[in-house]
Structure formats: structure tokens, C-alpha cells
Motif scaffolding. Structure first.
Motif, PDB file in Angstrom:
ATOM      1  N   MET A 185       0.942  -1.152  -0.051  1.00  0.00           N
ATOM      2  CA  MET A 185       0.026   0.052   0.151  1.00  0.00           C
ATOM      3  C   MET A 185       0.961   1.240   0.015  1.00  0.00           C
ATOM      4  N   THR A 186       0.572   2.259  -1.085  1.00  0.00           N
ATOM      5  CA  THR A 186       1.109   3.425  -0.981  1.00  0.00           C
ATOM      6  C   THR A 186       0.470   4.518  -0.472  1.00  0.00           C
ATOM      7  N   GLU A 187       1.235   5.493   0.344  1.00  0.00           N
ATOM      8  CA  GLU A 187       0.413   6.613   0.840  1.00  0.00           C
ATOM      9  C   GLU A 187       0.798   7.842   0.457  1.00  0.00           C
ATOM     10  N   LEU A 216      -7.470  19.919  -0.058  1.00  0.00           N
ATOM     11  CA  LEU A 216      -8.532  18.553  -0.627  1.00  0.00           C
ATOM     12  C   LEU A 216      -9.199  18.081   0.768  1.00  0.00           C
ATOM     13  N   VAL A 217      -8.629  18.127   1.706  1.00  0.00           N
ATOM     14  CA  VAL A 217      -9.208  17.559   3.241  1.00  0.00           C
ATOM     15  C   VAL A 217     -10.575  18.247   3.271  1.00  0.00           C
ATOM     16  N   LEU A 227      -9.127   7.887   0.176  1.00  0.00           N
ATOM     17  CA  LEU A 227      -8.788   8.482   1.461  1.00  0.00           C
ATOM     18  C   LEU A 227      -8.858   7.797   2.688  1.00  0.00           C
ATOM     19  N   GLN A 228      -7.725   7.501   3.332  1.00  0.00           N
ATOM     20  CA  GLN A 228      -7.717   7.033   4.540  1.00  0.00           C
ATOM     21  C   GLN A 228      -7.436   7.963   5.904  1.00  0.00           C
ATOM     22  N   VAL A 229      -8.412   7.949   6.654  1.00  0.00           N
ATOM     23  CA  VAL A 229      -8.465   8.796   7.804  1.00  0.00           C
ATOM     24  C   VAL A 229      -7.852   7.867   9.114  1.00  0.00           C
ATOM     25  N   TYR A 230      -6.805   8.149   9.711  1.00  0.00           N
ATOM     26  CA  TYR A 230      -6.044   7.303  10.696  1.00  0.00           C
ATOM     27  C   TYR A 230      -6.802   7.640  11.974  1.00  0.00           C
ATOM     28  N   VAL A 232      -4.548  12.315   7.664  1.00  0.00           N
ATOM     29  CA  VAL A 232      -5.211  11.957   6.446  1.00  0.00           C
ATOM     30  C   VAL A 232      -4.401  11.890   5.422  1.00  0.00           C
ATOM     31  N   ARG A 233      -4.475  10.614   4.586  1.00  0.00           N
ATOM     32  CA  ARG A 233      -3.736  10.182   3.420  1.00  0.00           C
ATOM     33  C   ARG A 233      -4.605   9.833   2.285  1.00  0.00           C
ATOM     34  N   PHE A 234      -3.779   9.774   1.113  1.00  0.00           N
ATOM     35  CA  PHE A 234      -4.321   9.492  -0.211  1.00  0.00           C
ATOM     36  C   PHE A 234      -3.658   7.945  -0.193  1.00  0.00           C
ATOM     37  N   VAL A 235      -4.463   6.947  -0.444  1.00  0.00           N
ATOM     38  CA  VAL A 235      -3.981   5.645  -0.490  1.00  0.00           C
ATOM     39  C   VAL A 235      -4.118   4.954  -1.755  1.00  0.00           C
ATOM     40  N   LEU A 236      -2.926   4.381  -2.190  1.00  0.00           N
ATOM     41  CA  LEU A 236      -3.278   3.388  -3.366  1.00  0.00           C
ATOM     42  C   LEU A 236      -2.898   1.855  -2.877  1.00  0.00           C
TER      43      LEU A 236
END
Length: 273
Positions: free
Chosen positions: A1-3, A10-11, A260-263, A268-272
Motif C-alpha cells: 500500500m502506498t500513501e 482537498l481535506v 482517502l484513509q483517515v487514521y 489523512v492520507r491518499f492511499v493506493l
């Protein structure tokens, strides 16, 4: 997984979208081009910084933009793989494939002053930085003339073989303006040079992919995931010829969309995946 780090703006867009149960906008089909040129011990890529007034303002990207209705014009001068071949490669109807390829060539002329066209198959027009060419480019930007008309007036054909498809990215659903963008790579034609001509950009530069990534990761410049991923991909190759050879094996039809992934700690990160 890439962040990837998500810009604050954007948030904010995402928070409002999900809080109000927003409906995703229909993505506009677009094309973008990584112009490459040889450099000592490798190669460089041309990037532009979008003006603050533009969508994704302040962000570095490659020349490109939305497909125009005129890009599917059937009487376009053309050499290289034909529209049906491009349709198979991009998994699109031939007329839609033509529009995507034409938009790539048109946008790189509009935004970088580089023309991927020639009077005969296997030839490329030379320097296009003169006043007459600049007037033609401005007319194209203003939509006073179409790209097909410009090529016809100069007795040129689009060199579709100078464009190599690389990937396809779709803007996340929370963005108010979304794009379904086909990425291409192309070698800067001999005798031509990029020019800072686009009113949509406030800075341009040639830079090695690894250096661009390092500066983005250090926070010196801002890039979105499609740009960073693409730079990382091409940086794995030693020269332009290797990049173009790799393009022949790429999946340029399957769309990629960052999520989007919120931890728990609020990051907050973009995730691939």
C-alpha cells in the motif's frame, strides 16, 4: 500500500462532500503528456505549476487538459497507429480514442509550445516558436480555430506514433471537478523547445524525475498522487528509450483512483492499494 500526504484544501473538500452526502461529479475525459528529453546520465521531464486561479492551483503537473468536442473531428490529418488501433489499446471506441490522442497533442502545443506533427509520416515539424506559430497557438487556445484546422492549414498530420500511452487516472469522488485522464509519454522532438506559454501556469521547469520526487517529498513543491506515482514509475528507467519501450507493455486503460484513509491519530492520507 502506498500513501501520500493530502493537501489541506482537498481535506476540506472531502470533509464537506462526505458530511453532506454529496453526489460525485461526472469526470471529464482528459489527456496529459510527460514530455521527456535526454540529459547526462538519464533524462528530464517537463512540469508546469498550475496558476492559483486554476483547478489544482499551485500544484505541479504535466501539460494537459480536457478533451474538446473538436478533438474527435473525423477529418484530422493523422499518421502512426490509426484510430481503431488506439481504440484497442485504450479500450475505447475509435472516435473516442482519437479524441483522447488528439487532446494530448493539442494540449502539449497549447501549454508547452511543442507540436507533435509532421508533413509526412516519419517526419516532425521543426522550430515552432516564431511569431506566426505563436499567433496560431493563441488562436487555438482561444478556440478561434480547431487543432485539425491548424494542422490542415500547415499541411501537417498529427504524429500519433510520437505518443505512448502510460496510464489512466480518475479524480477521487469528493472533488467538485473530476477528470478521467489518460497519461502519455513523448520524446521532445528534435529542433523544438518548450516555452512558458500557458496562461494556466505560473512556473515551468525541466527536472529529473528523482529530483522532482525528492523535492515533493521534502515539501518544497506540491504534487498530487498521479504525478508522483508516474514520476516514480518513469524514474525506474535509465533513459527515454527505455521509458518508451516500457510504455508498450503498460495497462493504459484500467482506471486508477486514489482513496482517502483517515487514521485514529487524525492523519489523512491518499492511499493506493
Amino acid at each position: 500500500m502506498t500513501e501520500f500526504v493530502v493537501p489541506d484544501g482537498l481535506v476540506e473538500h472531502a470533509s464537506k462532500f462526505y458530511a453532506t452526502g454529496g453526489t460525485p461529479a461526472v469526470p471529464r475525459v482528459a489527456s496529459t503528456v510527460l514530455l521527456l528529453r535526454p540529459a547526462p546520465d538519464g533524462f528530464e521531464v517537463y512540469v508546469i505549476r498550475r496558476a492559483a486561479t486554476m483547478t489544482f492551483g499551485g500544484v505541479y503537473a504535466f501539460p494537459g487538459g480536457g478533451v474538446d468536442p473538436s478533438d474527435s473531428q473525423v477529418h484530422l490529418g493523422w499518421s502512426g497507429p490509426q484510430q481503431t488501433e488506439w481504440g484497442s489499446r485504450l479500450e475505447l471506441p475509435p472516435e473516442s480514442a482519437q479524441a483522447v490522442v488528439c487532446a494530448a497533442a493539442r494540449e502539449v502545443f497549447e501549454e508547452a509550445g511543442v507540436l507533435l506533427a509532421g508533413p509526412r509520416p516519419g517526419t516532425v515539424v521543426g522550430d515552432v516558436s516564431g511569431d506566426d506559430w505563436e499567433a496560431a497557438r493563441q488562436g487555438l487556445v482561444a478556440r478561434d480555430t480547431g487543432f485539425a484546422d491548424l494542422l490542415h492549414a500547415r499541411q501537417l498530420g498529427l504524429r500519433s506514433d510520437l505518443l505512448a500511452p502510460w496510464s489512466r487516472w480518475v479524480t477521487p469522488e469528493f472533488e467538485p471537478r473530476r477528470f478521467d485522464t489518460y497519461f502519455f509519454v513523448a520524446l521532445l522532438p528534435e529542433g523544438q523547445r518548450t516555452r512558458d506559454v500557458s496562461g494556466e501556469a505560473d512556473h515551468t521547469m525541466w527536472i529529473r524525475p528523482a529530483e522532482a520526487l525528492a523535492r515533493a517529498e521534502a515539501g518544497e513543491i506540491t504534487m498530487l498522487p498521479p504525478t508522483m506515482v508516474t514520476l516514480r514509475e518513469v524514474a525506474a528507467y535509465g533513459d527515454v528509450a527505455a521509458v518508451l519501450a516500457a510504455a508498450a507493455e503498460r495497462d493504459a486503460a484500467t482506471p486508477i483512483t486514489p482513496t482517502l484513509q483517515v487514521y485514529a491519530d487524525g492523519r489523512v492520507r491518499f492511499v493506493l492499494s
